[in-house]
Design an enzyme around this catalytic site. Structure first.
Site, mmCIF file in Angstrom:
data_model
loop_
_atom_site.group_PDB
_atom_site.id
_atom_site.type_symbol
_atom_site.label_atom_id
_atom_site.label_comp_id
_atom_site.label_asym_id
_atom_site.label_seq_id
_atom_site.Cartn_x
_atom_site.Cartn_y
_atom_site.Cartn_z
ATOM 1 N N ARG A 154 26.730 -44.010 -10.617
ATOM 2 C CA ARG A 154 27.181 -45.285 -10.045
ATOM 3 C C ARG A 154 26.179 -46.355 -10.437
ATOM 4 O O ARG A 154 25.152 -46.063 -11.048
ATOM 5 C CB ARG A 154 27.250 -45.182 -8.518
ATOM 6 C CG ARG A 154 25.929 -44.711 -7.900
ATOM 7 C CD ARG A 154 25.944 -44.722 -6.396
ATOM 8 N NE ARG A 154 24.824 -44.018 -5.807
ATOM 9 C CZ ARG A 154 23.595 -44.489 -5.680
ATOM 10 N NH1 ARG A 154 23.305 -45.703 -6.125
ATOM 11 N NH2 ARG A 154 22.637 -43.775 -5.120
ATOM 12 N N GLU B 147 11.549 -27.339 -5.886
ATOM 13 C CA GLU B 147 10.840 -27.699 -7.117
ATOM 14 C C GLU B 147 9.355 -27.886 -6.840
ATOM 15 O O GLU B 147 8.953 -28.196 -5.711
ATOM 16 C CB GLU B 147 11.385 -29.022 -7.676
ATOM 17 C CG GLU B 147 12.804 -28.942 -8.170
ATOM 18 C CD GLU B 147 13.317 -30.289 -8.648
ATOM 19 O OE1 GLU B 147 14.290 -30.289 -9.406
ATOM 20 O OE2 GLU B 147 12.750 -31.329 -8.253
ATOM 21 N N HIS C 165 11.191 -41.505 0.967
ATOM 22 C CA HIS C 165 11.882 -41.233 -0.301
ATOM 23 C C HIS C 165 12.927 -42.301 -0.630
ATOM 24 O O HIS C 165 13.815 -42.069 -1.450
ATOM 25 C CB HIS C 165 12.546 -39.847 -0.289
ATOM 26 C CG HIS C 165 11.574 -38.728 -0.048
ATOM 27 N ND1 HIS C 165 10.673 -38.321 -1.004
ATOM 28 C CD2 HIS C 165 11.343 -37.958 1.038
ATOM 29 C CE1 HIS C 165 9.939 -37.327 -0.513
ATOM 30 N NE2 HIS C 165 10.322 -37.101 0.722
#
Length: 672
Positions: A297, A206, A241
């Site tokens: 979740r 991306e 990240h």
């Protein structure tokens, strides 16, 4: 839609640590009997102690215990569990696990299997979101995984490009590519990490937005098809990240943006017939947002949402799993105040955030206040931080009437929180929350890189902090001499009485060391010294200060530059931490017999406990400084061991698959 109306009475929590403890807290309040699992490493863990019962699940590595579906199911059957909550992490997004639970007739506290599958693949989820008209970042999300083809697609997108493991999460399998030369190695590394972490080497690529914010929406759907969003969380401050600071609501975020993003998140959830708790993550860039992924979740950072909405999201999960409708409608939900969460990790920010291990020998918790200061943790003083699991120690969550009050409370709680025995990121977090841009809410995923100088550099010991520490030292020593010591540890250097003089003022020199082992000295002349108050002349670098000080519980109050001020000081095994509203200093009391280990030039030792997963060199090979020689895996992350100098490999001390201890010699080199 398979609506379940059975009450949960016996809940097996297929997780460990802080996660398991958090779920138990809500379930036990609801009268649910909680069943825990434990591995060899977790026999004495907090989640085991707090459960109603606990079952052995296997050896310490997660792949031999918590990740073995058959073992978890067998315990569920043997213990009579009627429901399983997977927590977050481990098997929480494993569609096969969810299916096996339901096939066994046990309630699955989670979303439908097909929803997990749809969002488990980043490329498939992007395709689904495109159909649902949820905005996407430009990129390639297809099935063709030929490396040459991927390379061409990456070039078409335009640099910088983010390569991601399609099945990934938590920063694993992600690489930023800045130019064509980096493409081949980035593809190989991302594929390898994806395969090792998720059993899938499929990649997507991306456009890399250089300064985005990471804003996510908490959604909830019930089995009847009702859905709500519980507003947003800003999780922009990250390293590797992985999130470091989270807050809700997002700063500098309008009501219009909140509604637009919330509705897009509900749209995404409905597109996959979702049920239960989920988080839709977006990249936000100056008013524009793009779908990033959906976590099927509960998230680690869910407490900040609970703090601003007053809702218990685990209780919501259990109610939805029982077939109940959502407790509230969208119009009944509202935001009250502001909340922030910081994650306390066993890691070394000064060593590229590498995980650390050891014993939590000393833990001093912040003052916990219901509804205002909360700590979610799965460990306590005396516990071991092992190399087998994620290095997160706890989550500190605070609430305030507004963001300014919330930040003030967080700063205070971080000053109070102290851990010794294991290197942590607590000092780093204190620096983060003191950056002016953070106070203003000017955050992005590049925050740590942008403020690296403020966050990573040691700006030296503040004079007034050193004076505060000297005052405390003198007063505590006097207390000991007069028989009023709080303990009898006569080996503590603070308790040495070596400056007593008859019929004259006591003069002495105290010796300290900095982080880089630089030795410095402070001269102290005692003018008067009583149990609770003292008067000294202190000389630092030829500058003389006349100071008075007094002890008040765990703080030192001292008169410096014609005003009284306070500091909080923690001493542990010769280490000294000093905190006040102007920041912190850390240094150590110098011991003459201190033995410092110095490695030989060219030797390579393990920076932490871990497993050797790749060896890229051979004995006798000539290597250049910076060459990757070996890759270790520790706490779910890869760490490259690189040549420090040009040289020749003399010995490789371990083989593939070996578990190595911190500081173990990995490779011996002969410098060229």
């Amino acid at each position: 839609m398979n609506t379940n109306n059975k009450k949960i009475t016996r809940l097996l929590i297929a997780n460990r640590g802080e996660i398991a403890v958090r779920i138990m807290q809500s379930a036990q309040k609801m009268g649910v009997h909680c069943i825990a699992l434990y591995s060899d490493a977790d026999q004495n863990a907090l989640h085991v102690k707090q459960a109603d019962e606990a079952w052995y699940i296997g050896a310490s590595p997660a792949k031999d215990s918590y990740l073995v579906v058959d073992k978890v199911l067998q315990v569920a059957k043997d213990s009579g569990a009627d429901a399983i909550h997977p927590g977050y992490g481990f098997l929480s997004e494993n569609a096969g696990f969810a299916q096996a639970i339901q096939d066994a007739g046990i309630i699955w506290v989670g979303p439908p299997v097909n929803a997990i599958k749809a969002m488990g693949s980043k490329s498939e989820s992007k395709a689904l979101m495109e159909k649902a008209r949820v905005p996407l970042v430009p990129g390639y999300h297809g099935d063709n995984q030929d490396e040459a083809f991927l390379s061409d697609e990456i070039k078409k997108i335009g640099f910088p490009v983010l390569i991601k493991a399609s099945a990934g999460g938590g920063g694993k399998g992600m690489r930023v590519v800045e130019n064509e030369n980096q493409i081949p190695s980035a593809i190989k590394a991302s594929k390898r990490e994806g395969l090792n972490s998720f059993g899938d080497d499929k990649l997507l690529a991306e456009k890399y937005i250089t300064r985005p914010r990471h804003v996510e929406i908490q959604v909830f759907m019930d089995q009847q098809g009702n859905g709500v969003y519980l507003f947003e969380r800003d999780c922009s401050i990250q390293r590797r990240h992985q999130k470091v600071v989270e807050e809700a609501p997002a700063p500098q975020f309008s009501e219009q943006e909140r509604q637009a993003m919330g509705e897009a998140a509900i749209q995404a959830a409905k597109a996959i017939q979702y049920e239960g708790a989920g988080t839709v993550e977006f990249l936000y860039d100056n008013g524009t947002f793009y779908f990033m992924e959906m976590n099927t979740r509960l998230q680690v950072e869910h407490p900040v949402t609970e703090m601003i909405t007053g809702q218990d999201l685990v209780a919501w999960q259990l109610k939805v799993a029982q077939g109940e409708t959502l407790p509230l409608t969208q119009s009944e939900l509202s935001i009250h105040g502001h909340s922030m969460e910081v994650r306390i990790y066993a890691e070394d920010p000064n060593n590229d955030f590498l995980p650390t291990t050891g014993t939590l020998e000393h833990v001093q918790l912040p003052k916990l206040i219901a509804g205002k200061v909360r700590l979610d943790t799965g460990v306590q003083q005396g516990d071991e931080v092992s190399p087998y699991y994620d290095p997160m120690i706890s989550k500190l969550i605070v609430w305030g009437e507004d963001r300014e009050q919330c930040l003030s409370t967080l700063k205070q709680a971080l000053q109070q929180y102290q851990i010794a025995g294991v290197t942590t990121n607590l000092s780093f977090l204190r620096k983060v929350v003191n950056v002016e841009a953070f106070r203003q809410g000017d955050v992005s995923t590049q925050f740590i890189e942008e403020f690296n100088d403020q966050l990573m550099n040691d700006h030296g010991i503040k004079h007034h902090h050193l004076i505060a520490a000297v005052c405390q030292h003198m007063l505590k020593r006097t207390s000991l001499r007069l028989g009023r010591a709080s303990n009898d540890d006569h080996t503590n250097p603070w308790h040495k009485i070596n400056a007593m003089r008859l019929n004259q003022a006591a003069k002495e020199t105290l010796h300290f060391t900095t982080h880089d082992n630089t030795l410095f000295s402070v001269d102290v002349e005692t003018l008067s010294n009583q149990t609770n108050i003292g008067h000294w002349q202190i000389t630092i670098n030829n500058e003389v200060f006349t100071v008075m000080g007094r002890l008040e519980n765990d703080t030192i109050q001292y008169q410096f530059n014609d005003k009284w001020q306070s500091a909080r000081i923690i001493n542990y095994k010769h280490q000294i931490w000093v905190y006040d509203g102007q920041g912190e200093s850390q240094f150590a009391y110098y011991q003459a017999n201190f033995n410092q280990h110095t490695e030989q030039a060219g030797s390579l030792t393990a920076p932490m406990n871990g497993t050797i997963i790749q060896i890229d060199t051979n004995v006798g090979e000539t290597v250049q400084a910076g060459d990757v020689l070996m890759i270790m895996e520790a706490m779910k992350m890869e760490h490259a061991i690189k040549a420090p100098v040009n040289g020749i490999i003399k010995e490789i001390c371990f083989k593939l698959g070996d578990l190595v201890s911190e500081s173990a010699m990995l490779i011996e080199m002969e410098e060229a």
